[in-house]
Design a protein around this motif. Structure first.
Motif, short mmCIF file in Angstrom:
data_model
loop_
_atom_site.label_atom_id
_atom_site.label_comp_id
_atom_site.label_asym_id
_atom_site.label_seq_id
_atom_site.Cartn_x
_atom_site.Cartn_y
_atom_site.Cartn_z
N SER A 148 0.82 -1.20 0.00
CA SER A 148 0.00 0.00 0.00
C SER A 148 0.86 1.25 0.00
CB SER A 148 -0.93 0.02 1.22
OG SER A 148 -0.17 -0.01 2.42
N SER A 149 2.17 1.08 -0.03
CA SER A 149 3.08 2.22 -0.02
C SER A 149 3.02 2.98 -1.34
CB SER A 149 4.52 1.75 0.22
OG SER A 149 5.44 2.80 0.03
N THR A 150 3.30 4.27 -1.28
CA THR A 150 3.44 5.07 -2.49
C THR A 150 4.72 4.73 -3.23
OG1 THR A 150 4.62 6.83 -1.32
CG2 THR A 150 2.21 6.98 -1.40
N GLY A 151 5.69 4.15 -2.51
CA GLY A 151 6.98 3.83 -3.11
C GLY A 151 7.92 5.01 -3.17
N LEU A 152 7.46 6.18 -2.70
CA LEU A 152 8.26 7.40 -2.85
C LEU A 152 9.54 7.37 -2.03
CD1 LEU A 152 5.42 10.09 -2.79
CD2 LEU A 152 6.54 9.08 -4.77
N TYR A 153 9.50 6.80 -0.84
CA TYR A 153 10.67 6.72 0.04
C TYR A 153 11.29 8.10 0.29
CZ TYR A 153 14.87 4.62 2.15
OH TYR A 153 15.89 4.25 3.00
N ASP A 154 10.42 9.05 0.65
CA ASP A 154 10.88 10.43 0.85
C ASP A 154 10.47 11.00 2.20
OD1 ASP A 154 8.18 10.67 0.50
OD2 ASP A 154 8.28 12.06 -1.20
N MET A 163 9.63 -3.73 -1.34
CA MET A 163 10.60 -4.75 -0.96
C MET A 163 10.40 -6.03 -1.76
SD MET A 163 12.45 -3.39 1.36
CE MET A 163 12.53 -2.40 2.83
N LYS A 164 11.50 -6.59 -2.25
CA LYS A 164 11.44 -7.84 -2.99
C LYS A 164 12.62 -8.73 -2.60
CE LYS A 164 9.86 -8.32 -7.00
NZ LYS A 164 9.75 -8.42 -8.47
N SER A 165 12.53 -9.99 -3.01
CA SER A 165 13.59 -10.96 -2.77
C SER A 165 13.89 -11.66 -4.08
CB SER A 165 13.18 -11.97 -1.71
OG SER A 165 14.07 -13.07 -1.68
N THR A 166 15.16 -11.97 -4.34
CA THR A 166 15.51 -12.68 -5.57
C THR A 166 15.06 -14.13 -5.54
OG1 THR A 166 17.70 -13.11 -4.61
CG2 THR A 166 17.51 -11.23 -6.11
N SER A 167 14.71 -14.64 -4.37
CA SER A 167 14.32 -16.04 -4.25
C SER A 167 12.82 -16.26 -4.46
CB SER A 167 14.72 -16.58 -2.87
OG SER A 167 14.05 -15.89 -1.84
N GLU A 168 12.04 -15.18 -4.58
CA GLU A 168 10.60 -15.30 -4.75
C GLU A 168 10.10 -14.33 -5.83
OE1 GLU A 168 8.43 -14.98 -1.06
OE2 GLU A 168 10.19 -15.60 0.08
N GLN A 214 19.35 -1.42 -4.55
CA GLN A 214 18.38 -0.33 -4.59
C GLN A 214 18.19 0.17 -6.02
OE1 GLN A 214 18.72 2.71 -1.59
NE2 GLN A 214 17.77 4.29 -2.86
N LEU A 215 16.92 0.21 -6.45
CA LEU A 215 16.57 0.71 -7.78
C LEU A 215 15.65 1.91 -7.61
CD1 LEU A 215 15.56 -1.33 -10.92
CD2 LEU A 215 14.10 0.53 -10.13
N ASP A 216 16.03 3.04 -8.17
CA ASP A 216 15.23 4.26 -8.12
C ASP A 216 14.78 4.64 -9.52
OD1 ASP A 216 15.54 4.98 -5.27
OD2 ASP A 216 17.65 5.19 -5.78
N VAL A 217 13.52 4.97 -9.66
CA VAL A 217 12.96 5.41 -10.94
C VAL A 217 12.43 6.82 -10.75
CG1 VAL A 217 11.24 4.97 -12.72
CG2 VAL A 217 12.36 3.04 -11.57
N MET A 233 13.73 -2.18 -3.37
CA MET A 233 14.90 -2.78 -2.75
C MET A 233 14.77 -4.29 -2.75
SD MET A 233 15.96 -0.37 0.49
CE MET A 233 16.51 1.30 0.24
N LYS A 234 15.94 -4.95 -2.81
CA LYS A 234 15.96 -6.41 -2.83
C LYS A 234 16.80 -6.95 -1.69
CE LYS A 234 14.48 -8.30 -7.05
NZ LYS A 234 15.05 -8.78 -8.30
N ASN A 235 16.32 -8.07 -1.15
CA ASN A 235 17.09 -8.84 -0.16
C ASN A 235 17.51 -7.99 1.05
OD1 ASN A 235 16.98 -11.11 -1.91
ND2 ASN A 235 18.73 -10.31 -3.04
N VAL A 236 16.61 -7.17 1.52
CA VAL A 236 16.87 -6.38 2.73
C VAL A 236 16.53 -7.24 3.94
CG1 VAL A 236 16.24 -4.32 4.04
CG2 VAL A 236 16.42 -4.21 1.55
N LYS A 237 17.43 -7.32 4.89
CA LYS A 237 17.23 -8.16 6.06
C LYS A 237 16.16 -7.57 6.98
CE LYS A 237 21.98 -9.83 5.95
NZ LYS A 237 23.28 -9.91 6.69
#
Length: 265
Positions: A148-154, A163-168, A214-217, A233-237
């Motif tokens: 439900s996030s805007t994804g803005l990260y501001d 958040m994503k994972s390379t394993s899923e 981290q990928l920023d668009v 972001m990927k694979n964040v603990k």
């Protein structure tokens, strides 16, 4: 086509990925990103289009995605968008409908992170979403949005990275960036319900910035203003996710090195 006379495509896998042996579709690697360029206009030697599961293009795409073991991010792009209510309508135009209903499943099943399209002369951007293959009226935010996030990260309300994972396979963000060369258009039900942000009044271009996990668009408009941006972001603990929620600069361990991931300011 004159286009293929002017440009040389990496159809032999010489820039990364599996050889497609076609100028119309191919893949390449840049840094830790695997890019896939697909052809939504043309037909293969059997007369099949992108959305047909038995097409040579889909068969190659599956092999290419299965072979990608080392690149953290996967970005796919083609012309016709599966979700739009701008100068084109993804509910009524057969090619767009067929891509959404018959092809999007492949993209999502194989974990593509970001899809970029044009064709509709507006800017439209979804949240991180998965599993919506029907018309606009069937989109259910609670069911299809994975965040439900805007994804803005501001630091603004309800803003944090996707958040994503390379394993899923954890969803895809869809972007229509079709207003760089021509602007305008809106259907009766604009904006599309699946799109978090839409703009048909200002033209702009898209910029991707990738640093590690981290990928920023950023959508940069003709007047220089950034009117939309989002972070993935990927694979964040788990311990670092808690830091993200507090809007702090976080540090993670990666191959015995520490990498700072700071919010966009």
């Amino acid at each position: 086509m004159a286009y293929f006379q002017q440009f040389t495509m990496p159809q032999k896998g010489e820039a990364g990925g599996v050889a497609s042996n076609s100028q119309a579709y191919y893949s390449f690697d840049l840094g830790n990103v695997h890019f896939i360029s697909l052809d939504s206009y043309g037909k293969d030697e059997k007369g099949m289009r992108l959305y047909e599961q038995q097409s040579a293009q889909v068969a190659w795409l599956k092999k290419d995605l299965e072979a990608n073991k080392n690149k953290e991010w996967v970005v796919a792009y083609w012309h016709h968008p599966p979700y739009t209510k701008g100068s084109h309508d993804s509910d009524t135009e057969d090619l767009l409908v067929n891509i959404r209903e018959q092809f999007n499943q492949v993209i999502e099943d194989y974990g593509v992170d970001l899809v970029l399209c044009g064709h509709s002369h507006v800017y439209e951007r979804s949240r991180l979403m998965k599993g919506h293959f029907g018309p606009e009226a069937t989109f259910n935010a609670e069911k299809h949005n994975l965040s439900s996030s805007t994804g803005l990260y501001d630091g603004s309300k309800n803003s944090s990275p996707y958040m994503k994972s390379t394993s899923e396979t954890q969803g895809t963000v869809y972007v229509v960036s079709g207003s760089a060369g021509q602007l305008g258009g809106a259907k009766a039900t604009y904006p599309h319900d699946a799109m978090y942000y839409s703009n048909n009044e200002v033209g702009g271009s898209l910029m991707l910035e990738v640093t590690g996990n981290q990928l920023d668009v950023k959508w940069i408009c003709a007047d220089g203003k950034i009117r939309d941006n989002f972070t993935m972001m990927k694979n964040v603990k788990n311990k670092d996710k808690a830091s993200l929620k507090k809007d702090k600069v976080l540090t993670r361990s990666n191959s015995n090195e520490k990498e700072k991931l700071s919010s966009l300011r």
